[in-house]
Scaffold this motif. Structure first.
Motif, PDB file in Angstrom:
ATOM      1  N   ILE A   1      40.943  12.646 -32.731  1.00  0.00           N
ATOM      2  CA  ILE A   1      40.610  14.050 -33.028  1.00  0.00           C
ATOM      3  C   ILE A   1      40.911  14.365 -34.495  1.00  0.00           C
ATOM      4  O   ILE A   1      40.177  15.093 -35.161  1.00  0.00           O
ATOM      5  N   GLU A   2      41.995  13.768 -34.996  1.00  0.00           N
ATOM      6  CA  GLU A   2      42.365  13.961 -36.402  1.00  0.00           C
ATOM      7  C   GLU A   2      41.199  13.580 -37.321  1.00  0.00           C
ATOM      8  O   GLU A   2      40.956  14.225 -38.345  1.00  0.00           O
ATOM      9  N   ALA A   3      40.467  12.544 -36.941  1.00  0.00           N
ATOM     10  CA  ALA A   3      39.389  12.034 -37.806  1.00  0.00           C
ATOM     11  C   ALA A   3      38.102  12.862 -37.721  1.00  0.00           C
ATOM     12  O   ALA A   3      37.166  12.615 -38.477  1.00  0.00           O
ATOM     13  N   VAL A   4      38.066  13.835 -36.816  1.00  0.00           N
ATOM     14  CA  VAL A   4      36.820  14.614 -36.641  1.00  0.00           C
ATOM     15  C   VAL A   4      36.729  15.728 -37.678  1.00  0.00           C
ATOM     16  O   VAL A   4      37.696  16.452 -37.908  1.00  0.00           O
ATOM     17  N   THR A   5      35.575  15.855 -38.296  1.00  0.00           N
ATOM     18  CA  THR A   5      35.339  16.974 -39.220  1.00  0.00           C
ATOM     19  C   THR A   5      34.569  18.053 -38.466  1.00  0.00           C
ATOM     20  O   THR A   5      33.493  17.776 -37.918  1.00  0.00           O
ATOM     21  N   PRO A   6      35.119  19.272 -38.430  1.00  0.00           N
ATOM     22  CA  PRO A   6      34.372  20.335 -37.721  1.00  0.00           C
ATOM     23  C   PRO A   6      33.076  20.664 -38.448  1.00  0.00           C
ATOM     24  O   PRO A   6      33.009  20.570 -39.667  1.00  0.00           O
ATOM     25  N   ALA A   7      32.058  21.042 -37.688  1.00  0.00           N
ATOM     26  CA  ALA A   7      30.786  21.443 -38.298  1.00  0.00           C
ATOM     27  C   ALA A   7      30.989  22.766 -39.040  1.00  0.00           C
ATOM     28  O   ALA A   7      31.889  23.544 -38.713  1.00  0.00           O
ATOM     29  N   GLN A   8      30.158  23.008 -40.027  1.00  0.00           N
ATOM     30  CA  GLN A   8      30.179  24.287 -40.759  1.00  0.00           C
ATOM     31  C   GLN A   8      29.915  25.436 -39.793  1.00  0.00           C
ATOM     32  O   GLN A   8      29.066  25.282 -38.900  1.00  0.00           O
ATOM     33  N   ASP A   9      30.581  26.561 -39.999  1.00  0.00           N
ATOM     34  CA  ASP A   9      30.406  27.718 -39.106  1.00  0.00           C
ATOM     35  C   ASP A   9      28.938  28.062 -38.883  1.00  0.00           C
ATOM     36  O   ASP A   9      28.504  28.302 -37.766  1.00  0.00           O
ATOM     37  N   THR A  10      28.178  28.099 -40.004  1.00  0.00           N
ATOM     38  CA  THR A  10      26.788  28.547 -39.875  1.00  0.00           C
ATOM     39  C   THR A  10      25.956  27.579 -39.028  1.00  0.00           C
ATOM     40  O   THR A  10      24.984  27.978 -38.400  1.00  0.00           O
ATOM     41  N   ALA A  11      26.375  26.311 -39.005  1.00  0.00           N
ATOM     42  CA  ALA A  11      25.617  25.318 -38.228  1.00  0.00           C
ATOM     43  C   ALA A  11      25.938  25.424 -36.742  1.00  0.00           C
ATOM     44  O   ALA A  11      25.311  24.763 -35.924  1.00  0.00           O
ATOM     45  N   LEU A  12      26.915  26.248 -36.399  1.00  0.00           N
ATOM     46  CA  LEU A  12      27.312  26.349 -34.987  1.00  0.00           C
ATOM     47  C   LEU A  12      26.508  27.394 -34.228  1.00  0.00           C
ATOM     48  O   LEU A  12      26.567  27.462 -33.006  1.00  0.00           O
ATOM     49  N   ASN A  13      25.785  28.233 -34.977  1.00  0.00           N
ATOM     50  CA  ASN A  13      24.954  29.226 -34.282  1.00  0.00           C
ATOM     51  C   ASN A  13      23.817  28.518 -33.569  1.00  0.00           C
ATOM     52  O   ASN A  13      23.232  27.583 -34.110  1.00  0.00           O
ATOM     53  N   VAL A  14      23.533  28.958 -32.349  1.00  0.00           N
ATOM     54  CA  VAL A  14      22.462  28.299 -31.600  1.00  0.00           C
ATOM     55  C   VAL A  14      21.368  29.313 -31.275  1.00  0.00           C
ATOM     56  O   VAL A  14      21.557  30.527 -31.423  1.00  0.00           O
ATOM     57  N   THR A  15      20.233  28.788 -30.830  1.00  0.00           N
ATOM     58  CA  THR A  15      19.109  29.653 -30.476  1.00  0.00           C
ATOM     59  C   THR A  15      19.527  30.584 -29.344  1.00  0.00           C
ATOM     60  O   THR A  15      20.062  30.129 -28.339  1.00  0.00           O
ATOM     61  N   GLU A  16      19.278  31.872 -29.543  1.00  0.00           N
ATOM     62  CA  GLU A  16      19.648  32.835 -28.503  1.00  0.00           C
ATOM     63  C   GLU A  16      18.404  33.443 -27.905  1.00  0.00           C
ATOM     64  O   GLU A  16      17.489  33.830 -28.625  1.00  0.00           O
ATOM     65  N   GLY A  17      18.380  33.577 -26.610  1.00  0.00           N
ATOM     66  CA  GLY A  17      17.257  34.218 -25.944  1.00  0.00           C
ATOM     67  C   GLY A  17      17.490  35.703 -25.797  1.00  0.00           C
ATOM     68  O   GLY A  17      18.550  36.217 -26.170  1.00  0.00           O
ATOM     69  N   LYS A  18      16.492  36.387 -25.242  1.00  0.00           N
ATOM     70  CA  LYS A  18      16.600  37.848 -25.086  1.00  0.00           C
ATOM     71  C   LYS A  18      17.773  38.217 -24.200  1.00  0.00           C
ATOM     72  O   LYS A  18      18.432  39.216 -24.410  1.00  0.00           O
ATOM     73  N   ARG A  19      18.050  37.364 -23.188  1.00  0.00           N
ATOM     74  CA  ARG A  19      19.120  37.703 -22.251  1.00  0.00           C
ATOM     75  C   ARG A  19      20.481  37.789 -22.939  1.00  0.00           C
ATOM     76  O   ARG A  19      21.372  38.483 -22.503  1.00  0.00           O
ATOM     77  N   ALA A  20      20.628  37.031 -24.035  1.00  0.00           N
ATOM     78  CA  ALA A  20      21.920  37.007 -24.717  1.00  0.00           C
ATOM     79  C   ALA A  20      22.073  38.200 -25.661  1.00  0.00           C
ATOM     80  O   ALA A  20      23.135  38.447 -26.198  1.00  0.00           O
ATOM     81  N   GLN A  21      20.979  38.939 -25.859  1.00  0.00           N
ATOM     82  CA  GLN A  21      21.040  40.027 -26.832  1.00  0.00           C
ATOM     83  C   GLN A  21      21.571  41.308 -26.193  1.00  0.00           C
ATOM     84  O   GLN A  21      21.375  41.535 -24.996  1.00  0.00           O
ATOM     85  N   PRO A  22      22.261  42.133 -26.996  1.00  0.00           N
ATOM     86  CA  PRO A  22      22.812  43.355 -26.426  1.00  0.00           C
ATOM     87  C   PRO A  22      21.709  44.286 -25.912  1.00  0.00           C
ATOM     88  O   PRO A  22      20.623  44.356 -26.497  1.00  0.00           O
ATOM     89  N   ARG A  23      21.995  44.988 -24.831  1.00  0.00           N
ATOM     90  CA  ARG A  23      21.015  45.891 -24.249  1.00  0.00           C
ATOM     91  C   ARG A  23      20.812  47.093 -25.172  1.00  0.00           C
ATOM     92  O   ARG A  23      21.789  47.658 -25.674  1.00  0.00           O
TER      93      ARG A  23
END
Ligand SMILES: C[S@@+](CC[C@H](N)C(=O)[O-])C[C@H]1O[C@@H](n2cnc3c(N)ncnc32)[C@H](O)[C@@H]1O
Length: 402
Positions: A290-312
């Motif tokens: 785990i020590e050797a793992v580099t976390p991904a950049q924050d912006t690269a962690l956003n994923v495709t969101e569908g309508k259901r995930a959006q606020p009403r």
């Protein structure tokens, strides 16, 4: 009431009182929900706790983790050594941590750790458990008895399975994963449907997943060049699990951490992990990995969101905010139906009044209608759906929140 009496390794005994009927189990489980919800800072985040998972989980606050991934002992019950046709020995799982006196000892152990997982899961949380035919049916029955609600079973199809050397059975080429919500009425579990669909080239992700066994550079080796762990899982499998059912910043608990596949993937994907493992050699291997793992950049962690995930957003909100003026005339895309927007966000179509959906349906003589895509307003000579105004409103709200 369910009481777990822990005895020596591998021997668990469940004392179950007032538990003669399955229907009473969730209520009994609810009895374990008395500790207050935890603030994330009180959790041992991104750490491996050494020891028995049931004892370790008892120390965690109730309703504090978002997701559990569990890869428990398989209870393979191997007897004797297995050899290939060339007489080389097959590395089976014959470690002491996989040995139980009998099925009832295994069942008692299973209920004990599942009970604790359920206690520490948030109401919106979910659990994944992986197993083979040796144990997965027993685990599945236990988790249903404890009140978990199965959402899917997923088959991990191994693209490079070990053959059946004796030729007495089919090649055992898969393992089964169960994905379960905390209870039947827990509807707000995380499912990144659109992200998975995107990952699958625009097709809905299915429940049969093909991944190779963990081999090559990914397979951890000890100082003698031997496998560091007999059942190290492929990182691709954990990537899909965490991507599908957790969000950046979530806390993922793995009570059977082994060499830390869950921790490595969690760190890369910007999730927190809590691991529990009994064996020091595995803990050491996991920490180094785990020590050797580099976390991904924050912006690269956003994923495709569908309508259901959006606020009403209600249509009335757009009217309140002045984004659609009172008195605006709305039409369908061809201009055949007309209605006027009223102050409360309802529509009036020549005396037919109601919500954008209700009036749209009534005018077309239909049972239902999606008013957001049915109704249009005119702008610079073009007809635009009112959904465009909602999308712009959501986009602005997101920018303001960031
Ligand atoms: C099937 S392996 C998990 C492998 C892991 N997913 C990986 O990719 O490396 C199960 C692990 O659980 C550990 N284990 C078994 N019983 C345990 C218990 N009661 N408490 C904590 N860990 C336990 C074993 O030492 C073993 O490493």
């Amino acid at each position: 009431m369910v009481t777990v009496v822990r005895r020596t390794h591998g021997e668990y005994q469940l004392r179950i009182e007032y538990l003669t009927m399955q229907a009473s189990v969730p209520a009994a489980v609810a009895g374990a929900y008395q500790r207050p919800a935890a603030s994330p800072s009180s959790l041992p985040l991104d750490r491996i706790l050494k020891g028995d998972c049931v004892a370790a989980l008892e120390q965690l606050p109730a309703e504090s983790v978002d997701l559990v991934f569990a890869d428990p002992p398989y209870n393979l019950q191997l007897t004797g050594e297995l050899h290939r046709p060339d007489q080389s020995r097959v590395d089976g799982v014959n470690d002491h941590w996989d040995q139980f006196a009998d099925f009832s000892a295994y069942d008692a152990f299973t209920r004990a750790w599942l009970l604790q997982c359920r206690r520490v899961l948030k109401p919106t949380g979910a659990l994944w458990v992986i197993g083979s035919y040796h144990n997965i049916f027993r685990v599945g029955a236990s988790l249903q008895n404890l009140g978990f609600w199965i959402l899917n079973d997923v088959i991990w199809v191994k693209s490079n399975p070990m053959p059946n050397f004796r030729g007495m059975r089919f090649t055992n080429a898969h393992e089964t994963l169960i994905w379960a919500a905390k209870s039947a009425d827990a509807k707000k579990y995380t499912f990144n449907y659109d992200a998975l669909k995107t990952a699958n080239d625009g097709l809905q992700m299915r429940s049969d997943w093909a991944f190779p066994l963990c081999t090559g550079a990914e397979r951890l080796k000890d100082s003698k060049g031997k496998k560091a762990h007999p059942t190290q899982k492929p990182e691709g499998l954990l990537h899909r699990i965490l991507l599908s059912s957790s969000r950046p910043g979530d806390v993922v608990l793995d009570p059977f951490f082994g060499t830390g596949t869950t921790g490595a993937v969690a760190k890369r994907l910007g999730r927190h992990f809590i691991g529990v493992e009994r064996e020091q050699a595995y803990i050491d291997a996991a920490n180094a990995r785990i020590e050797a793992v580099t976390p991904a950049q924050d912006t690269a962690l956003n994923v495709t969101e569908g309508k259901r995930a959006q606020p009403r957003v209600a249509f009335g909100t757009l009217v309140e905010q002045g984004l659609i003026a009172i008195g605006t005339e709305l039409t369908d895309v061809k201009g055949r139906h007309r209605a006027v927007v009223r102050a409360d966000g309802s529509l009036d179509a020549n005396g037919r009044t109601g919500s954008i959906h209700k009036v749209g349906a009534a005018l077309q003589g239909l049972e239902a209608c999606n008013g957001w895509t049915f109704w249009h307003f005119e702008e610079a000579g073009d007809r635009k759906p009112i959904d465009a105004v909602r999308a712009a409103f959501r986009g602005r709200a997101k920018t303001n929140a960031a």
